[in-house]
Design a protein around this motif. Structure first.
Motif, PDB file in Angstrom:
ATOM      1  N   GLN A 376       0.823  -1.201   0.000  1.00 26.71           N
ATOM      2  CA  GLN A 376       0.000   0.000   0.000  1.00 26.71           C
ATOM      3  C   GLN A 376       0.867   1.264   0.000  1.00 26.71           C
ATOM      4  O   GLN A 376       2.010   1.256   0.452  1.00 26.71           O
ATOM      5  CB  GLN A 376      -0.922   0.009   1.226  1.00 26.71           C
ATOM      6  CG  GLN A 376      -1.863  -1.176   1.315  1.00 26.71           C
ATOM      7  CD  GLN A 376      -2.870  -1.219   0.175  1.00 26.71           C
ATOM      8  OE1 GLN A 376      -3.241  -0.198  -0.383  1.00 26.71           O
ATOM      9  NE2 GLN A 376      -3.312  -2.434  -0.174  1.00 26.71           N
ATOM     10  N   ARG A 377       0.272   2.333  -0.521  1.00 27.77           N
ATOM     11  CA  ARG A 377       0.894   3.662  -0.500  1.00 27.77           C
ATOM     12  C   ARG A 377      -0.014   4.566   0.317  1.00 27.77           C
ATOM     13  O   ARG A 377      -1.135   4.890  -0.112  1.00 27.77           O
ATOM     14  CB  ARG A 377       1.104   4.171  -1.925  1.00 27.77           C
ATOM     15  CG  ARG A 377       2.070   3.292  -2.709  1.00 27.77           C
ATOM     16  CD  ARG A 377       2.205   3.695  -4.163  1.00 27.77           C
ATOM     17  NE  ARG A 377       0.950   3.602  -4.903  1.00 27.77           N
ATOM     18  CZ  ARG A 377       0.426   2.475  -5.352  1.00 27.77           C
ATOM     19  NH1 ARG A 377       1.030   1.309  -5.118  1.00 27.77           N
ATOM     20  NH2 ARG A 377      -0.699   2.492  -6.019  1.00 27.77           N
ATOM     21  N   VAL A 378       0.451   4.929   1.490  1.00 24.42           N
ATOM     22  CA  VAL A 378      -0.391   5.586   2.498  1.00 24.42           C
ATOM     23  C   VAL A 378      -0.064   7.077   2.562  1.00 24.42           C
ATOM     24  O   VAL A 378       1.070   7.460   2.870  1.00 24.42           O
ATOM     25  CB  VAL A 378      -0.182   4.940   3.881  1.00 24.42           C
ATOM     26  CG1 VAL A 378      -1.104   5.592   4.911  1.00 24.42           C
ATOM     27  CG2 VAL A 378      -0.425   3.432   3.810  1.00 24.42           C
ATOM     28  N   THR A 400      -3.073   4.904  -2.111  1.00 26.00           N
ATOM     29  CA  THR A 400      -4.190   3.952  -2.097  1.00 26.00           C
ATOM     30  C   THR A 400      -5.003   4.042  -0.809  1.00 26.00           C
ATOM     31  O   THR A 400      -6.148   3.590  -0.767  1.00 26.00           O
ATOM     32  CB  THR A 400      -3.669   2.514  -2.253  1.00 26.00           C
ATOM     33  OG1 THR A 400      -2.718   2.235  -1.210  1.00 26.00           O
ATOM     34  CG2 THR A 400      -2.997   2.331  -3.604  1.00 26.00           C
ATOM     35  N   LEU A 401      -4.406   4.607   0.238  1.00 28.90           N
ATOM     36  CA  LEU A 401      -5.084   4.802   1.520  1.00 28.90           C
ATOM     37  C   LEU A 401      -4.759   6.194   2.048  1.00 28.90           C
ATOM     38  O   LEU A 401      -3.671   6.721   1.809  1.00 28.90           O
ATOM     39  CB  LEU A 401      -4.618   3.761   2.556  1.00 28.90           C
ATOM     40  CG  LEU A 401      -4.953   2.291   2.299  1.00 28.90           C
ATOM     41  CD1 LEU A 401      -4.228   1.419   3.319  1.00 28.90           C
ATOM     42  CD2 LEU A 401      -6.461   2.061   2.375  1.00 28.90           C
ATOM     43  N   ARG A 433     -11.080   7.247  -1.499  1.00 25.27           N
ATOM     44  CA  ARG A 433     -10.144   6.409  -0.751  1.00 25.27           C
ATOM     45  C   ARG A 433     -10.673   6.203   0.676  1.00 25.27           C
ATOM     46  O   ARG A 433     -11.324   7.087   1.238  1.00 25.27           O
ATOM     47  CB  ARG A 433      -8.766   7.065  -0.639  1.00 25.27           C
ATOM     48  CG  ARG A 433      -8.075   7.411  -1.951  1.00 25.27           C
ATOM     49  CD  ARG A 433      -7.642   6.153  -2.686  1.00 25.27           C
ATOM     50  NE  ARG A 433      -6.702   6.434  -3.771  1.00 25.27           N
ATOM     51  CZ  ARG A 433      -7.036   6.859  -4.995  1.00 25.27           C
ATOM     52  NH1 ARG A 433      -8.300   7.113  -5.276  1.00 25.27           N
ATOM     53  NH2 ARG A 433      -6.114   7.032  -5.921  1.00 25.27           N
ATOM     54  N   PRO A 434     -10.364   5.048   1.291  1.00 24.58           N
ATOM     55  CA  PRO A 434     -10.652   4.916   2.718  1.00 24.58           C
ATOM     56  C   PRO A 434      -9.822   5.930   3.507  1.00 24.58           C
ATOM     57  O   PRO A 434      -8.680   6.223   3.163  1.00 24.58           O
ATOM     58  CB  PRO A 434     -10.210   3.490   3.040  1.00 24.58           C
ATOM     59  CG  PRO A 434     -10.166   2.784   1.730  1.00 24.58           C
ATOM     60  CD  PRO A 434      -9.783   3.818   0.725  1.00 24.58           C
ATOM     61  N   MET A 435     -10.410   6.461   4.561  1.00 27.55           N
ATOM     62  CA  MET A 435      -9.707   7.357   5.481  1.00 27.55           C
ATOM     63  C   MET A 435      -9.616   6.669   6.828  1.00 27.55           C
ATOM     64  O   MET A 435     -10.630   6.387   7.474  1.00 27.55           O
ATOM     65  CB  MET A 435     -10.438   8.687   5.622  1.00 27.55           C
ATOM     66  CG  MET A 435      -9.816   9.632   6.645  1.00 27.55           C
ATOM     67  SD  MET A 435      -8.210  10.293   6.166  1.00 27.55           S
ATOM     68  CE  MET A 435      -8.723  11.692   5.167  1.00 27.55           C
ATOM     69  N   GLY A 471      -7.211  -1.110  -0.067  1.00 30.09           N
ATOM     70  CA  GLY A 471      -6.727   0.047  -0.796  1.00 30.09           C
ATOM     71  C   GLY A 471      -7.539   0.281  -2.063  1.00 30.09           C
ATOM     72  O   GLY A 471      -8.175  -0.640  -2.597  1.00 30.09           O
ATOM     73  N   TYR A 472      -7.530   1.539  -2.580  1.00 30.96           N
ATOM     74  CA  TYR A 472      -8.277   1.895  -3.789  1.00 30.96           C
ATOM     75  C   TYR A 472      -7.380   2.677  -4.736  1.00 30.96           C
ATOM     76  O   TYR A 472      -6.441   3.369  -4.309  1.00 30.96           O
ATOM     77  CB  TYR A 472      -9.504   2.744  -3.437  1.00 30.96           C
ATOM     78  CG  TYR A 472     -10.702   1.920  -3.020  1.00 30.96           C
ATOM     79  CD1 TYR A 472     -11.807   1.785  -3.846  1.00 30.96           C
ATOM     80  CD2 TYR A 472     -10.716   1.253  -1.793  1.00 30.96           C
ATOM     81  CE1 TYR A 472     -12.899   1.024  -3.474  1.00 30.96           C
ATOM     82  CE2 TYR A 472     -11.805   0.486  -1.404  1.00 30.96           C
ATOM     83  CZ  TYR A 472     -12.898   0.377  -2.248  1.00 30.96           C
ATOM     84  OH  TYR A 472     -13.974  -0.386  -1.876  1.00 30.96           O
TER      85      TYR A 472
END
Length: 510
Positions: A376-378, A400-401, A433-435, A471-472
């Protein structure tokens, strides 16, 4: 004869005072449209009162006074929790703290005041034209409030329209300011339409249904799509009381407590809140950071936590640091809080009245990449940085997040916690994106891309939210355009409202 003259002057004066009081109360009532109450139609009705009162004014200064009264009521009711930070934790004497909050709310009230003045000055013609003018002015005022002097967009009216509001679908395209403009348009249309005319009333109701129906449809569009494997996450809520956090004799308790919580809640990604370690990283006990991250690294995961970092020049940053299986990375807060994290020019005297630890910080760079943690890339944002949607979308499409680290213990048990969670819901919808949120005292939560709160910890409790997050990837229209779409909408509304008036059929009746 003299008595009659006095009486005739007293009635308009009483009417003006009554109008100002109604605007003040309508502004105060608007806070119930936001979390934790969530009565979202009240936002439309509150602005309907303001627009209706302003429509009866003949002079711009009367519209200014009404807008100012509305704004004063809205901000005193909605952000008075700032008093807790100044008085209880900042040590500012009670009268000074109350006066400071009054002045700040009066400043914020200038923006709806400007809307009221310009609406009275230029609002002519059919109701739909005046409603467009009101909406265009409202968008412009809120955008300006979110930018001027680094911006304070808290309680931008669009935030009140999170699901189940039918307007929530517009967040992905127009952002919070565009949604606020739609609220203003509907409120003005409700106030100004000729409801006694059945045909005009039907057109007005039809317009409202079209706006709401289109929003509902936009909310069903999947602008982004899942990517990668789900991630097991532990979002930790430490619940350290602000008045105790900076006491030197308790430092070892806080360090031990953070390490214990990490050990007790293993996951692929473990997150501790903003400034969870109340000390510069280079002053922590030898080996502490390795000990803190060891349980997470042992299972091939990563730990992200809030801490103060100092660079080679001596500059101090409010930062997030990652340790674990992935290479160590950090993020430094970009959008600092005036008077809390740095002193604006000429305001050094403010710190003679309050005691705020670590209040001389440096801004992080505006182009910091997302943290690469496993697959993931946060994208990190710290505390009230998530109020600035135009800044968060800089990390897209790579991120992605989205992950927010906050400490709202400064504001006690107030509306600040649920209002901030509502902000996160809007950012999730804007970015697709999810938060994730890890906070000190609340509200620690996972918000899905559709704005739904998947799970949340009760505020002022210690514990962890253990969950799986996906992730999105992809871009929403807002992620592509930012606030430009809302500004374009405002310009179009003002242009159409200002066009020469001719025969407009049914529209002339409303």
């Amino acid at each position: 004869m003299t008595d009659r003259v006095r009486d005739s002057g007293a009635a308009p004066a009483r009417g003006r005072l009554g109008g100002l009081l109604a605007a003040l109360l309508a502004g105060g009532a608007s806070v119930f449209a936001f979390s934790p109450f969530g009565i979202f139609p009240l936002a439309v009705l509150s602005l309907a009162v303001l627009a209706g009162l302003a429509a009866r004014e003949s002079r711009a200064r009367g519209g200014f006074a009404l807008g100012f009264a509305w704004g004063l009521g809205a901000f005193l009711a909605g952000v008075s929790w700032l008093y807790v930070a100044l008085n209880r934790y900042g040590g500012m004497p009670m009268p000074l703290a109350a006066f400071a909050i009054l002045l700040f709310c009066a400043y914020l009230a200038l923006f709806p005041a400007a809307v009221g003045a310009l609406f009275v000055r230029f609002g002519r013609g059919a109701a739909w034209r005046r409603a467009l003018l009101f909406a265009g002015l409202w968008i412009g005022a809120e955008v300006l409030r979110g930018w001027l002097f680094t911006g304070f967009p808290w309680l931008a009216l669009g935030y009140s329209q999170t699901p189940p509001s039918p307007l929530a679908g517009y967040f992905s395209a127009l952002g919070v300011y565009g949604v606020g403009g739609l609220v203003a348009f509907l409120g003005a249309l409700v106030a100004l339409s000729a409801w006694r005319n059945a045909r005009a009333a039907a057109v007005t109701l039809g317009a409202i249904l079209v706006v709401c129906g289109l929003g509902y449809g936009l909310g069903r569009v999947p602008w982004t799509a899942p990517t990668g494997k789900p991630l097991e996450v532990a979002l930790i809520q430490t619940n350290i009381e602000q008045g105790l956090k900076w006491r030197p004799e308790l430092l070892s308790d806080w360090l031990d407590g953070n390490a214990r919580l990490v050990r007790e809640h293993p996951a692929d990604l473990v997150v501790l809140p903003e400034t969870t370690l109340p000390l510069l990283a280079d002053r922590l006990p030898d080996g502490y950071l390795e000990e803190l991250a060891a349980p997470v690294a042992a299972r091939g995961g990563d730990l992200v936590f809030g801490v103060f970092l100092r660079d080679a020049r001596g500059a101090i940053y409010n930062a997030a640091l990652s340790l674990g299986a992935s290479p160590s990375q950090n993020y430094a807060k970009q959008h600092l809080v005036p008077f809390g994290e740095y002193s604006p020019p000429l305001f050094g005297w403010f710190y003679e009245l309050v005691d705020i630890p670590m209040s001389d910080q440096t801004r992080g760079a505006p182009d910091q990449p997302p943290l690469r943690l496993g697959d993931q890339r946060v994208a990190i944002n710290i505390c009230y940085e998530d109020l600035f949607g135009r800044e968060l979308i800089r990390s897209l499409p790579e991120a992605t997040l989205m992950l927010n680290l906050s400490n709202l213990a400064w504001y006690g048990d107030s509306f600040a916690q649920p209002q901030h969670l509502q902000v996160a819901r809007v950012r999730a919808m804007e970015t697709g994106r999810p938060m994730l949120r890890s906070t000190n005292t609340g509200m620690t939560a996972l918000v899905q891309p559709d704005g739904r709160v998947a799970d949340v910890l009760p505020p002022f409790t210690q514990g962890a939210l253990n969950l799986s997050v996906q992730g999105y990837e992809g871009l929403t229209p807002y992620a592509r355009w930012g606030d430009s779409a809302a500004l374009l909408l405002a310009v179009l509304a003002l242009v159409v409202a200002g066009r020469p008036r001719g025969k407009t059929g049914v529209g002339s009746a409303i």
